[in-house]
Design an enzyme around this catalytic site. Sequence first.
Site, PDB file in Angstrom:
ATOM      1  N   GLY A 190       0.472  -3.777   8.525  1.00  0.00           N
ATOM      2  CA  GLY A 190       0.110  -3.941   7.124  1.00  0.00           C
ATOM      3  C   GLY A 190      -1.347  -3.573   6.889  1.00  0.00           C
ATOM      4  O   GLY A 190      -1.952  -2.797   7.633  1.00  0.00           O
ATOM      5  N   SER A 191      -1.944  -4.180   5.878  1.00  0.00           N
ATOM      6  CA  SER A 191      -3.245  -3.720   5.382  1.00  0.00           C
ATOM      7  C   SER A 191      -4.427  -4.003   6.287  1.00  0.00           C
ATOM      8  O   SER A 191      -5.530  -3.521   6.019  1.00  0.00           O
ATOM      9  CB  SER A 191      -3.504  -4.323   3.998  1.00  0.00           C
ATOM     10  N   THR A 192      -4.255  -4.787   7.357  1.00  0.00           N
ATOM     11  CA  THR A 192      -5.364  -4.931   8.303  1.00  0.00           C
ATOM     12  C   THR A 192      -5.709  -3.581   8.927  1.00  0.00           C
ATOM     13  O   THR A 192      -6.835  -3.361   9.375  1.00  0.00           O
ATOM     14  CB  THR A 192      -5.023  -5.942   9.414  1.00  0.00           C
ATOM     15  N   MET A 193      -4.748  -2.652   8.927  1.00  0.00           N
ATOM     16  CA  MET A 193      -4.979  -1.311   9.472  1.00  0.00           C
ATOM     17  C   MET A 193      -5.953  -0.518   8.598  1.00  0.00           C
ATOM     18  O   MET A 193      -6.565   0.454   9.058  1.00  0.00           O
ATOM     19  CB  MET A 193      -3.640  -0.574   9.581  1.00  0.00           C
ATOM     20  N   LYS A 194      -6.113  -0.942   7.359  1.00  0.00           N
ATOM     21  CA  LYS A 194      -6.957  -0.188   6.427  1.00  0.00           C
ATOM     22  C   LYS A 194      -8.436  -0.216   6.807  1.00  0.00           C
ATOM     23  O   LYS A 194      -9.193   0.663   6.394  1.00  0.00           O
ATOM     24  CB  LYS A 194      -6.774  -0.734   5.006  1.00  0.00           C
TER      25      LYS A 194
END
Length: 712
Positions: free
Chosen positions: A312-316
């Site tokens: 999810g958005s932790t990859m951003k």
Amino acid sequence: MNPLSKSRRRVAFVMLIFAALFLVFISRFLYLSTTKKFHGEDMLVYAEKKRWESQSTLSAERGEIFDRLGSPIAINIPSYHLVAIYRLGGVKDPDETVVDFKKTATGLAPILGMSVKELETYLIENKDRSQIEFGKKGNDLTVDQKEQIDRLKLPGIRLIEEPKRYYPNGIFLSDTLGFVQKITEDNGRVVLKGQMGIEKQYDEALRESFGSRVFEKDRSGGELVQGTSKISNEPKDGSNLYLTIDHRIQQALEKQMQKMYNEYKPKNATGIVMDAKTGEILAMTDRPSFNPNLRDMTDFTNFAVSSRFEPGSTMKIFTLAAAIDAGVFRPNEPYKSGSYNYKGTVIKDYNDVGWGTIPMIEGVYHSSNVMFSILTAEKLGIERYKDYFKKFHFDQKTGIDISGEVNSQSDLSKPLNTLITSWGQSTAVTPMQILQGATAIAGDGEMVKPHIIQKADHTDKAPYKAKTEVVGKPISAEAAKATREALDGVVNSKIGTGQMYKLKDYRVIGKTGTAQISENGKYIQGQFIHSFIGMAPKDDPELIMYIAVDRPSKNESSVSGPSIMSPVFKSVMNTALQYRSIKPATQKESVDVKAKIIPSYIGKSMNQAEEMAKEQGAVPVVLGDGVEVVSQIPTRGQEFVSGERVLFKTGRTFKMPDITGWSQRDVKKLVSLYDLKLDVIGKGFVTKQSARTGTLVKENGKLTVELAEPKE
């Protein structure tokens, strides 16, 4: 030669060999029978000596496991095995064997947790045997139970000491630590053998080596009081291991994770606290977990290293760091949120409608899939993103010193998969890979390898001590700082998705994540893996903490993650920072989501101007060899945003910097500052420059640049 002749020759050859061997045997036999010596020693004397020799085992202990402060995690304690003797040499002896079953049962029953009748019946049923054991009730007896039994002075009752592994903290690092099991070897010796986790992985180092002692015995087999003895083999204890774990932080994490697990009952959950500068794991736990003393486990997976999932958005944060490092992230550049069409595939923000036309920096705060898609597809470029993906080592295991680590799973051969990976879906990674990558952002761009073994006190070789291992530098120090500045608003602005993770006394930065779960090629509707990666203090992070919760059974929605996980994060991070003696800092006001106003740097020394610009969140570019700033772009009073280049002129000439990757706008700043004549070929970002890096350039000179759009 005919076949018969060949066969006869073979038979003759074999007979010749047997004859030679027979002669050797006969010669040796005649020599021994005549001289009565073997290796120079009289055989009769040797046989007589061996007749009265016996051997005993010298015990040793398995190595123990401690935390970084020397607090015990896995230790050895004595345990006892109960045996009842009915006959010695086939003979009953009222003083040495069990004869009075009633008395024996009455004494032992309350100690073993049995009824007197049950135990007496068991003793009577087995009275025709030489000796019996008591199954589970008679195994692993404690010192206290042994002392109670000894005080009874029951004839025929024996207690045999055996090794036992004890985990004093109960549920504590269990999925990583593992456990041991008692194994009976062929010689009857009981030893401890690692069955899972660190206990299994480092079993060879932890394992003890038993010794032996030779002594003279009497006719009954006992040792002669005046006889000789010698140690034929020295015993060696196993190596003690010291982990990087801090038991105080670990206990805080265990407590909060259990509290969360009891309330929300997720399918799985993991929490990890790591030293941002060294990669040392300070605390780590999973839910569900187990007590290694009881081995009441339902799941054998170490979620932190053995499970991969779409994060999810932790990859951003890594996409953002890559774009800043490449010089293509313009925080104040507007974009239209809500939806984005990439080659026929429509990508939407999590709320479906977006927030209108907003600056890209607000897209970071809102965790906008659309903004990160535009950033990857149109600014950074698909191929360049793939390069950064590898620079952050998402294509390989971290190599952490814990068994069972798996690698990521990705297919970046398709541009759409790569684009989706940039905001956290399509590619599955492990929590440990995310933590390792985050160390580059927390520090000066250098990425350090996570590890959990701090040192080992080997008994048979030099002690081992772990060292911090830098495994790459995916981004520059300036890009790392600018990324931290950009992430500040996720937690500390009024519109950030991570506001619930804010601490009172420490500035936290980080990124929330909510990932859909893929099963059988399709995403499950209405169920998510929630996660958060946070670091503190913001300006010089000491600690990084990652927490993930898989499909909570209560309050499940795409936006419920912070309410579930923030109490765990806040309590543990606050405790950990205090234990690490990090001084609390007065919190600044919330991040202003608007652009900043550039001050005047004219008249400032080069060093002063650079320092001031960095404090403002700008990226200073000093041009010329002068001692002070004589001109600047942007000029005083103009708006700028974090991560924007600010150019300082200190002399009439300057050495040409490497402007590869600069936007056309940044090039025009340089041209305006020195009144250069500019020729532009193409559009996008600089790929070639006419003046080589380091070339001396004068005012009113000429500069030609070639631009190109990012490649897909």
